[in-house]
Motif scaffolding. Structure first.
Motif, mmCIF file in Angstrom:
data_model
loop_
_atom_site.group_PDB
_atom_site.id
_atom_site.type_symbol
_atom_site.label_atom_id
_atom_site.label_comp_id
_atom_site.label_asym_id
_atom_site.label_seq_id
_atom_site.Cartn_x
_atom_site.Cartn_y
_atom_site.Cartn_z
ATOM 1 N N TYR A 137 3.887 0.226 2.516
ATOM 2 C CA TYR A 137 3.446 -0.554 3.670
ATOM 3 C C TYR A 137 3.047 -1.943 3.190
ATOM 4 C CZ TYR A 137 0.723 -1.669 7.909
ATOM 5 O OH TYR A 137 0.234 -2.237 9.057
ATOM 6 N N GLU A 187 0.856 -1.178 0.000
ATOM 7 C CA GLU A 187 0.000 0.000 0.000
ATOM 8 C C GLU A 187 0.895 1.232 0.000
ATOM 9 O OE1 GLU A 187 -3.465 0.032 2.778
ATOM 10 O OE2 GLU A 187 -2.511 -1.792 3.533
ATOM 11 N N HIS A 188 0.458 2.275 -0.701
ATOM 12 C CA HIS A 188 1.122 3.576 -0.633
ATOM 13 C C HIS A 188 0.380 4.403 0.410
ATOM 14 C CE1 HIS A 188 3.743 3.336 -4.279
ATOM 15 N NE2 HIS A 188 2.848 2.414 -4.620
ATOM 16 N N LYS A 189 1.083 4.851 1.433
ATOM 17 C CA LYS A 189 0.442 5.600 2.504
ATOM 18 C C LYS A 189 1.168 6.924 2.732
ATOM 19 C CE LYS A 189 -1.578 1.781 5.133
ATOM 20 N NZ LYS A 189 -1.980 1.385 6.502
ATOM 21 N N THR A 190 0.464 7.859 3.354
ATOM 22 C CA THR A 190 1.083 9.113 3.773
ATOM 23 C C THR A 190 0.692 9.409 5.208
ATOM 24 O OG1 THR A 190 -0.761 10.434 2.922
ATOM 25 C CG2 THR A 190 1.123 10.107 1.447
ATOM 26 N N THR A 191 1.549 10.158 5.891
ATOM 27 C CA THR A 191 1.266 10.571 7.256
ATOM 28 C C THR A 191 2.084 11.803 7.587
ATOM 29 O OG1 THR A 191 1.098 9.776 9.544
ATOM 30 C CG2 THR A 191 3.099 9.195 8.341
ATOM 31 N N VAL A 198 7.860 -1.435 6.385
ATOM 32 C CA VAL A 198 7.530 -0.018 6.240
ATOM 33 C C VAL A 198 8.722 0.678 5.597
ATOM 34 C CG1 VAL A 198 6.887 2.091 7.468
ATOM 35 C CG2 VAL A 198 6.086 -0.139 8.312
ATOM 36 N N GLU A 239 3.360 6.233 15.367
ATOM 37 C CA GLU A 239 2.145 6.323 14.562
ATOM 38 C C GLU A 239 1.582 4.934 14.266
ATOM 39 O OE1 GLU A 239 -0.450 8.430 11.621
ATOM 40 O OE2 GLU A 239 0.856 9.239 13.161
ATOM 41 N N LEU A 240 2.485 3.980 14.054
ATOM 42 C CA LEU A 240 2.078 2.611 13.716
ATOM 43 C C LEU A 240 1.879 1.733 14.949
ATOM 44 C CD1 LEU A 240 4.414 2.066 10.630
ATOM 45 C CD2 LEU A 240 1.961 2.501 10.603
ATOM 46 N N HIS A 277 5.597 10.043 2.588
ATOM 47 C CA HIS A 277 5.018 8.927 1.856
ATOM 48 C C HIS A 277 5.795 7.673 2.223
ATOM 49 C CE1 HIS A 277 5.545 6.146 -1.648
ATOM 50 N NE2 HIS A 277 4.228 6.147 -1.576
ATOM 51 N N TYR A 278 5.086 6.559 2.395
ATOM 52 C CA TYR A 278 5.792 5.311 2.669
ATOM 53 C C TYR A 278 5.048 4.124 2.077
ATOM 54 C CZ TYR A 278 2.534 4.699 6.676
ATOM 55 O OH TYR A 278 1.426 4.557 7.485
ATOM 56 N N THR A 298 4.828 15.948 5.803
ATOM 57 C CA THR A 298 4.175 14.779 5.216
ATOM 58 C C THR A 298 5.208 13.815 4.662
ATOM 59 O OG1 THR A 298 2.185 16.024 4.636
ATOM 60 C CG2 THR A 298 2.609 13.983 3.399
#
Length: 340
Positions: free
Chosen positions: A30, A15-19, A70, A108-109, A27-28, A25
């Motif tokens: 997952y 998955e492409h995620k952002t936080t 990650v 966060e995770l 992008h990572y 910001t």
């Protein structure tokens, strides 16, 4: 069977995620094993001029071993923010800030212990993160990048070039502001990436020399790279076009600020976590002799080596992955779900 690297365009394994991490910001990538159950969490940290996708051959291995994986784009790269310097501090591109952001991502995770893997600048980051956050980082592995302890005396890049590391002269060019004058649009970024990943001109011309830097006059002639091509190259060009090359070069402009922050680690030179170091025997910058003294600072050190250039992660992925797998199994970590 052969490793199927992560497809940068569409791959159901990630998955492409952002936080938001400490105000910026990220992008990572997952990935978790099928069924969603995992034993440990592994963070993979890339270097220059790479992206999170530089770990595309290792992510499937680690997921297969039962890990949650990650992989962030680091500050200035790809889908992660690229704050301008000035007005922002160059410390945003330093080892301490990268370590703080790794710790923030772990929080966060919801994970209190992580395994860190790094390559190139990412290798330097994971060493420092293990020192800044010893309770968070349980194990460390680095591909190509040897451990360098904090020093109380400052040595500039110029000092290193004049002394033991003439092959670091390229860093002076990367920090100078000259590279951006040539590498400034999609086509020049494409040629630049092909050159850095081993592409050559029709007469064998190179466009990168460790003792000079980027050879702008040769960039237009560079042909295909065997290591970065097709849809993966297209992905890299798209990601690098978001911010341009300048922000990624900030990592080469903060040697003094890194040293200043290192002063708080002078009594933490010993890396106490179990460590794997994989040497690329044909690395023209991070040469094998640079890792000779690592054992004095890392009591629990395992060494491996591959006959590869600096881009060992993608040049010899089966060999790199075999060493990583063996080390994890020796540490009693992970579980094998299938045979790769």
């Amino acid at each position: 069977m052969a490793i199927q690297p992560i497809d940068p365009v569409s791959d159901e394994r990630i998955e492409h995620k952002t936080t938001k991490l400490n105000g910026y910001t990220y992008h990572y990538l997952y990935a978790v094993p099928k069924g969603g159950q995992y034993t440990e969490t592994v963070f993979l940290i890339h270097g220059w001029p790479d992206l999170s996708m530089g770990w595309r051959y290792q992510i499937p291995l680690l997921v297969d071993l039962g890990f949650r994986v990650v992989v962030p784009d680091m500050m200035g790269y790809g889908g992660t923010d690229a704050p301008e310097v000035p007005p922002n501090s160059i410390r945003l591109y330093g080892m301490k800030r990268a370590s703080d952001d790794i710790a923030a991502l772990a929080k966060e995770l919801g994970v209190s212990r992580v395994i860190l893997g790094g390559h190139d600048w990412g290798g330097f980051v994971v060493w420092r993160a293990a020192q800044w956050y010893p309770d968070l980082v349980s194990h460390v592995f680095s591909v190509c990048t040897p451990y360098s302890p904090p020093h109380d005396e400052y040595f500039s890049v110029e000092d290193l070039v004049k002394g033991p590391l003439p092959q670091f002269a390229y860093q002076l060019h990367l920090a100078s502001g000259e590279v951006e004058k040539t590498v400034k649009d999609e086509q020049s970024i494409r040629q630049f990436l092909k050159a850095l990943y081993g592409g050559r001109g029709p007469n064998g011309e190179l466009a990168f020399d460790p003792e000079k830097g980027v050879l702008a006059e040769n960039l237009p002639t560079i042909g295909e790279s065997r290591l970065l091509n097709g849809k993966v190259l297209d992905y890299y060009v798209k990601e690098y076009s978001k911010h341009g090359i300048h922000s990624t070069l900030n990592w080469y402009r903060q040697r003094r600020s890194n040293w200043e922050e290192d002063q708080a680690l002078l009594d933490k030179k010993i890396i106490k976590q179990p460590v794997l170091f994989i040497q690329a025997t044909h690395d023209s910058v991070l040469k094998p002799e640079m890792s000779k003294s690592m054992g004095a600072f890392i009591p629990n050190l395992t060494r491996g080596e591959v006959a590869a250039s600096h881009w060992a992660l993608t040049q010899t992925p089966e060999e790199v992955n075999g060493i990583i797998r063996q080390w994890f199994e020796g540490q009693g970590l992970g579980r094998s779900q299938s045979s790769l």
